[in-house]
Design a protein around this motif. Structure first.
Motif, PDB file in Angstrom:
ATOM      1  N   PRO A   1      40.799  38.805  25.900  1.00 19.09           N
ATOM      2  CA  PRO A   1      40.055  37.759  25.200  1.00 19.09           C
ATOM      3  C   PRO A   1      38.564  37.874  25.517  1.00 19.09           C
ATOM      4  CG  PRO A   1      41.258  36.864  27.078  1.00 19.09           C
ATOM      5  CD  PRO A   1      41.720  38.274  26.911  1.00 19.09           C
ATOM      6  N   LEU A   2      37.747  37.304  24.661  1.00 21.01           N
ATOM      7  CA  LEU A   2      36.309  37.456  24.768  1.00 21.01           C
ATOM      8  C   LEU A   2      35.782  37.047  26.136  1.00 21.01           C
ATOM      9  CD1 LEU A   2      33.708  38.181  23.244  1.00 21.01           C
ATOM     10  CD2 LEU A   2      33.567  35.796  22.496  1.00 21.01           C
ATOM     11  N   TRP A   3      36.343  35.970  26.692  1.00 17.09           N
ATOM     12  CA  TRP A   3      35.804  35.459  27.951  1.00 17.09           C
ATOM     13  C   TRP A   3      36.107  36.363  29.138  1.00 17.09           C
ATOM     14  CZ3 TRP A   3      38.833  33.924  32.181  1.00 17.09           C
ATOM     15  CH2 TRP A   3      40.193  33.845  31.943  1.00 17.09           C
ATOM     16  N   LYS A   4      37.025  37.332  28.966  1.00 14.51           N
ATOM     17  CA  LYS A   4      37.337  38.255  30.047  1.00 14.51           C
ATOM     18  C   LYS A   4      36.558  39.565  29.970  1.00 14.51           C
ATOM     19  CE  LYS A   4      42.039  36.856  31.337  1.00 14.51           C
ATOM     20  NZ  LYS A   4      43.420  37.345  31.570  1.00 14.51           N
ATOM     21  N   LEU A   5      35.830  39.792  28.894  1.00 10.26           N
ATOM     22  CA  LEU A   5      35.168  41.078  28.716  1.00 10.26           C
ATOM     23  C   LEU A   5      34.109  41.342  29.782  1.00 10.26           C
ATOM     24  CD1 LEU A   5      34.742  41.260  24.835  1.00 10.26           C
ATOM     25  CD2 LEU A   5      36.512  42.312  26.267  1.00 10.26           C
ATOM     26  N   SER A   6      33.492  40.299  30.301  1.00 10.33           N
ATOM     27  CA  SER A   6      32.464  40.476  31.335  1.00 10.33           C
ATOM     28  C   SER A   6      33.065  40.873  32.673  1.00 10.33           C
ATOM     29  CB  SER A   6      31.663  39.181  31.504  1.00 10.33           C
ATOM     30  OG  SER A   6      32.487  38.166  32.053  1.00 10.33           O
ATOM     31  N   GLY A   7      34.373  40.667  32.840  1.00  9.83           N
ATOM     32  CA  GLY A   7      35.016  40.948  34.116  1.00  9.83           C
ATOM     33  C   GLY A   7      34.941  39.802  35.103  1.00  9.83           C
ATOM     34  N   LEU A   8      34.316  38.695  34.718  1.00 12.93           N
ATOM     35  CA  LEU A   8      34.168  37.577  35.648  1.00 12.93           C
ATOM     36  C   LEU A   8      35.516  36.992  36.060  1.00 12.93           C
ATOM     37  CD1 LEU A   8      31.074  35.747  34.089  1.00 12.93           C
ATOM     38  CD2 LEU A   8      31.151  37.090  36.196  1.00 12.93           C
ATOM     39  N   ASP A   9      36.544  37.165  35.202  1.00 12.67           N
ATOM     40  CA  ASP A   9      37.868  36.668  35.565  1.00 12.67           C
ATOM     41  C   ASP A   9      38.415  37.366  36.802  1.00 12.67           C
ATOM     42  OD1 ASP A   9      38.036  38.952  33.605  1.00 12.67           O
ATOM     43  OD2 ASP A   9      40.158  38.817  34.153  1.00 12.67           O
ATOM     44  N   LEU A  10      37.949  38.597  37.060  1.00 15.48           N
ATOM     45  CA  LEU A  10      38.416  39.338  38.234  1.00 15.48           C
ATOM     46  C   LEU A  10      37.993  38.675  39.542  1.00 15.48           C
ATOM     47  CD1 LEU A  10      37.617  43.004  37.086  1.00 15.48           C
ATOM     48  CD2 LEU A  10      39.868  41.908  37.173  1.00 15.48           C
ATOM     49  N   LEU A  11      36.972  37.830  39.476  1.00 17.30           N
ATOM     50  CA  LEU A  11      36.477  37.181  40.689  1.00 17.30           C
ATOM     51  C   LEU A  11      37.470  36.172  41.251  1.00 17.30           C
ATOM     52  CD1 LEU A  11      32.733  36.619  39.705  1.00 17.30           C
ATOM     53  CD2 LEU A  11      33.697  38.400  41.183  1.00 17.30           C
ATOM     54  N   SER A  12      38.555  35.894  40.515  1.00 18.48           N
ATOM     55  CA  SER A  12      39.598  35.049  41.076  1.00 18.48           C
ATOM     56  C   SER A  12      40.319  35.735  42.229  1.00 18.48           C
ATOM     57  CB  SER A  12      40.616  34.659  39.990  1.00 18.48           C
ATOM     58  OG  SER A  12      41.247  35.818  39.456  1.00 18.48           O
ATOM     59  N   SER A  13      40.183  37.052  42.314  1.00 20.38           N
ATOM     60  CA  SER A  13      40.731  37.793  43.447  1.00 20.38           C
ATOM     61  C   SER A  13      39.740  37.774  44.602  1.00 20.38           C
ATOM     62  CB  SER A  13      41.004  39.244  43.049  1.00 20.38           C
ATOM     63  OG  SER A  13      41.126  40.065  44.195  1.00 20.38           O
ATOM     64  N   PRO A  14      40.156  37.310  45.794  1.00 22.45           N
ATOM     65  CA  PRO A  14      39.245  37.331  46.937  1.00 22.45           C
ATOM     66  C   PRO A  14      38.709  38.727  47.238  1.00 22.45           C
ATOM     67  CG  PRO A  14      41.172  36.001  47.431  1.00 22.45           C
ATOM     68  CD  PRO A  14      41.460  36.698  46.137  1.00 22.45           C
ATOM     69  N   LYS A  15      39.540  39.756  47.026  1.00 21.48           N
ATOM     70  CA  LYS A  15      39.083  41.119  47.308  1.00 21.48           C
ATOM     71  C   LYS A  15      37.960  41.547  46.358  1.00 21.48           C
ATOM     72  CE  LYS A  15      43.021  43.213  49.666  1.00 21.48           C
ATOM     73  NZ  LYS A  15      42.278  43.660  50.840  1.00 21.48           N
TER      74      LYS A  15
ATOM     75  N   PRO B   1      42.244  46.298  39.229  1.00 19.86           N
ATOM     76  CA  PRO B   1      43.319  46.999  38.524  1.00 19.86           C
ATOM     77  C   PRO B   1      42.791  48.352  38.030  1.00 19.86           C
ATOM     78  CG  PRO B   1      43.107  44.741  37.732  1.00 19.86           C
ATOM     79  CD  PRO B   1      41.923  45.003  38.599  1.00 19.86           C
ATOM     80  N   PRO B   2      43.613  49.388  38.028  1.00 17.17           N
ATOM     81  CA  PRO B   2      43.118  50.724  37.673  1.00 17.17           C
ATOM     82  C   PRO B   2      42.562  50.826  36.265  1.00 17.17           C
ATOM     83  CG  PRO B   2      45.528  50.683  37.821  1.00 17.17           C
ATOM     84  CD  PRO B   2      45.040  49.401  38.395  1.00 17.17           C
ATOM     85  N   GLU B   3      43.060  49.973  35.347  1.00 20.32           N
ATOM     86  CA  GLU B   3      42.567  50.057  33.970  1.00 20.32           C
ATOM     87  C   GLU B   3      41.278  49.257  33.758  1.00 20.32           C
ATOM     88  OE1 GLU B   3      45.283  46.466  34.125  1.00 20.32           O
ATOM     89  OE2 GLU B   3      45.223  48.504  34.947  1.00 20.32           O
ATOM     90  N   ARG B   4      40.745  48.642  34.850  1.00 18.09           N
ATOM     91  CA  ARG B   4      39.524  47.844  34.709  1.00 18.09           C
ATOM     92  C   ARG B   4      38.466  48.249  35.738  1.00 18.09           C
ATOM     93  NH1 ARG B   4      40.492  41.583  33.694  1.00 18.09           N
ATOM     94  NH2 ARG B   4      38.366  41.858  32.894  1.00 18.09           N
TER      95      ARG B   4
END
Length: 395
Positions: free
Chosen positions: A194-208, A325-328
């Motif tokens: 989805p559009l809101w995930k394209l920036s990758g900011l959703d990945l910041l939900s992972s502490p790592k 994730p390897p695809e991102r």
């Protein structure tokens, strides 16, 4: 790696040197531009922050295309934009033109490096650290030799000469990239996002991922001071224009020579253990810049820092590769760049004012303290939870 992968790696590295040579041209001549065009020390922050702001837009808004089979196209477009921005500096005469040219440069650099870093990281899971280290070496080689060459060309010609010549070098690199076959695309395609995930900011939900991003910020933050004030600071200490250019070479040579070895150390001992050790050394080094007292001492401190950064940079980049994730991977590298660019950009906009009012000692002490605090937070976060994807890196 097989022969095709090695060829791809060296094509990316060669073009990166040219890209960063043009990007770094202004670095050794900022004091001359300031004097020639009546730009105040405070206004230097506008030029520097324009680079970081535009790079941030690239990192957050466009890096995800590197995961979708567009890495080569991103590198070509980024290098084209970089060539145009370098040439624009040769024509610029007013503050807004320098700001706009630097912003254009940031857009091109952001596109190019997001694609380049994610591409070399994917070439080999076992050599990700070493390949990222070689990428750091290529970026540094271009960025530090560009200003050195620029200073020599300035002495031989005019203030515009270095920008036109190095724009020509970037143009030749562009032709080389377009005419060479380099398989830089990801073999793993992410599911439509989805559009809101394209920036990758959703990945910041992972502490790592958040920890890796903060680690990148901690290591990159001092660049905001260097970008805005390196030439000005050394000039105030009595350095000549020639020495300013040479100081960048003194910084860059150890980093360029050792980054590949530093990447191998990261592969052997782990990204986070090496990042922890190098940041512990880097923090006092940054503080020492402010009390060095002479331009020769500053240059010697820079050489020590470059050796540390030869390990620190690939460790931070590999930490992000392992957290995503390897695809991102492209998204992850974009996030890491975005954090560093946002912090360094903000710092570059206020550093000249702090330097003018409080002096170099306070400025570098404050930056060192912030780097230490960011590092503590980064390592704490990285220890929490599991990566978003426990699967090994798929090439």
């Amino acid at each position: 790696m097989n022969a095709e992968q090695k060829t791809t790696l060296w094509i990316v590295l060669a073009v990166t040197v040219a890209m960063q040579a043009g990007n770094g041209t202004i670095f050794g001549l900022i004091a001359e531009i300031q004097d020639a065009h009546g730009i105040s020390t405070g206004q230097l922050g506008l030029i520097s922050s324009a680079l970081f702001a535009a790079s941030l837009v690239s990192a957050l808004g466009l890096a995800h295309f590197a995961d979708k089979g567009h890495a080569r196209r991103m590198m070509i477009i980024g290098l084209s934009i970089g060539t145009a921005s370098t040439a624009w500096f040769g024509f610029a005469t007013e503050l807004w033109q320098f700001v706009a040219a630097r912003a254009l440069c940031g857009l091109g650099v952001g596109l190019f490096l997001a694609a380049g870093r994610s591409s070399v990281a994917r070439l080999s899971a076992l050599r990700a650290g070493q390949n990222l280290g070689l990428m750091v070496a290529a970026e540094t080689t271009g960025f530090v030799f560009g200003p050195t060459i620029a200073v020599l060309l300035y002495k031989l010609g005019s203030l515009a000469t270095p920008f036109f010549v190095l724009a020509g070098v970037q143009g030749l690199a562009l032709v080389f990239l377009v005419t060479r076959k380099a398989d830089v695309e990801s073999k793993v395609r992410p599911a439509p996002l989805p559009l809101w995930k394209l920036s990758g900011l959703d990945l910041l939900s992972s502490p790592k991922v958040l920890g890796a991003a903060l680690l990148g910020l901690a290591l990159y933050l001092p660049v905001g001071v260097y970008e805005a004030l390196w030439s000005r600071y050394l000039t105030d200490l009595g350095a000549s224009t020639t020495f300013v250019g040479a100081s960048l070479t003194l910084y860059g040579v150890p980093l360029a020579l050792m980054a590949g070895f530093g990447g191998r150390l990261v592969d052997r001992h782990g990204a986070i253990p090496m990042a922890r050790r190098t940041l512990a050394i880097l923090v006092p080094i940054v503080a020492i810049y402010g009390v060095a007292g002479s331009y020769w001492a500053v240059a010697l401190v820079a050489m020590v820092e470059s050796v540390v950064q030869a390990v620190a940079n690939p460790s931070a980049q590999k930490a992000m590769v392992q957290a995503c994730p390897p695809e991102r991977i492209g998204n992850g590298q974009g996030l890491s760049s975005a954090f560093g660019l946002a912090g360094a950009g903000l710092l570059s906009s206020i550093a000249p004012a702090v330097y003018s009012s409080l002096g170099a000692g306070w400025l570098f002490a404050i930056v060192a303290t912030i780097c230490a605090a960011l590092g503590v937070g980064a390592f704490s976060l990285y220890r929490k939870g599991d990566p978003l994807a426990a699967a090994p890196l798929v090439i």
